[in-house]
Motif scaffolding. Structure first.
Motif, short mmCIF file in Angstrom:
data_model
loop_
_atom_site.label_atom_id
_atom_site.label_comp_id
_atom_site.label_asym_id
_atom_site.label_seq_id
_atom_site.Cartn_x
_atom_site.Cartn_y
_atom_site.Cartn_z
N ARG A 73 21.06 -40.51 48.39
CA ARG A 73 21.25 -41.05 49.92
C ARG A 73 22.14 -42.02 50.66
NH1 ARG A 73 15.95 -38.98 49.90
NH2 ARG A 73 15.57 -41.39 49.96
N ALA A 74 22.15 -43.16 49.63
CA ALA A 74 22.74 -44.40 49.87
C ALA A 74 24.33 -43.64 49.97
CB ALA A 74 22.31 -45.37 49.41
N ILE A 75 24.71 -43.41 48.78
CA ILE A 75 25.79 -43.21 48.32
C ILE A 75 26.46 -42.35 48.98
CG2 ILE A 75 27.55 -42.21 46.81
CD1 ILE A 75 25.69 -43.52 44.44
N LEU A 76 26.13 -41.44 49.59
CA LEU A 76 26.10 -40.41 50.86
C LEU A 76 27.11 -41.07 51.71
CD1 LEU A 76 24.27 -37.30 49.56
CD2 LEU A 76 26.94 -37.74 49.98
N ARG A 77 25.92 -42.10 52.52
CA ARG A 77 26.20 -42.24 54.31
C ARG A 77 27.52 -43.58 53.87
NH1 ARG A 77 20.81 -43.17 53.65
NH2 ARG A 77 20.69 -45.17 52.75
N GLY A 78 27.29 -43.83 52.93
CA GLY A 78 29.19 -45.03 52.72
C GLY A 78 30.30 -44.44 52.70
N ALA A 79 30.32 -43.22 52.00
CA ALA A 79 32.33 -42.47 52.20
C ALA A 79 32.17 -40.92 53.34
CB ALA A 79 32.36 -42.48 50.80
N LYS A 80 32.70 -40.83 53.49
CA LYS A 80 32.99 -40.33 54.32
C LYS A 80 33.58 -38.49 54.12
CE LYS A 80 37.53 -41.05 55.39
NZ LYS A 80 39.15 -41.27 56.73
N GLU A 81 33.93 -39.01 52.75
CA GLU A 81 34.73 -37.92 52.12
C GLU A 81 33.24 -37.19 50.96
OE1 GLU A 81 37.65 -40.34 52.81
OE2 GLU A 81 35.96 -40.64 51.59
N LEU A 82 32.06 -38.11 50.77
CA LEU A 82 30.87 -37.03 50.26
C LEU A 82 29.81 -36.41 51.22
CD1 LEU A 82 30.14 -40.66 48.02
CD2 LEU A 82 31.81 -38.54 47.01
#
Length: 209
Positions: A73-82
């Motif tokens: 979830r943390a990684i998803l929040r940090g990159a608009k492409e993901l």
């Protein structure tokens, strides 16, 4: 032999008969962390071009490997492409072939599978930055795994001329130069975008070589 503390590693994702010994040799040398963030390409091109498997677990003949849902979830929040997407991983082998090595060692408890599609520098950098931020925020070491092959389906002479140029950019921690070199050398490397993301994350986590 003593295991080396590393920020990231690069392993191939071909069949075990051709690539397993190389991957095993790499995994056998590194110190483990509780979570492995695994980044690889999407050969099938199904699902999202940039996707994270964020819920549940993966199963191999060696048993179950839980996903690190909080880290995902943390990684998803940090990159608009993901995007949160399991479909891009369903028919994809580049990450699943790495999981038994992690299970065999018994030290990695959770994984975050990240699929990186087109090898473009800006999305790769943003994804790498998001991965690094998520790891730093948790304050616990994580193992970064880039799943990529160098020259494929070409004569050995082509690999011998192209791969050293690509490896030079990897060892220089120059992800932009890596993608430029692949284009200029007409390299058949698979997983360059994933590797560029991991190189970015590793540098932000303190890797210097």
């Amino acid at each position: 032999a003593a295991r080396e503390p590393v920020k990231a590693l690069l392993v191939p994702h071909g069949a075990y008969g051709s690539c397993g010994a190389v991957a095993g040799a790499v995994f056998s040398r590194v110190a483990w962390a509780p979570t492995a963030v695994m980044v690889g390409p999407n050969h099938s091109e199904e699902g999202q071009p940039f996707g994270v498997a964020a819920v549940g677990k993966w199963t191999t003949p060696l048993g179950e490997m839980p996903l690190d849902e909080e880290m995902a979830r943390a990684i998803l929040r940090g990159a608009k492409e993901l995007k949160k997407d399991a479909r891009c991983h369903e028919q994809e082998h580049s990450l699943e072939v790495q999981v038994p090595f992690l299970q065999r060692a018994g030290k990695v408890k959770r994984i975050v599978p990240v699929s990186v599609g087109p090898a473009d520098i800006e999305p790769s950098r943003r994804i790498g930055e998001s991965v690094a931020r998520a790891i730093l925020k948790r304050g616990e070491p994580a193992l970064l795994v880039a799943s990529a092959n160098l020259t494929r389906c070409e004569p050995l002479s082509d690999a011998q001329s192209k791969d050293p140029r690509v490896l030079e950019r990897i060892l220089a921690m120059d992800e932009e130069g890596l993608l430029r070199e692949i284009a200029e050398a007409a390299s058949s490397m698979c997983g360059a975008g994933a590797l560029a993301a991991v190189m970015t994350a590793a540098r932000l986590l303190g890797a210097t070589k």
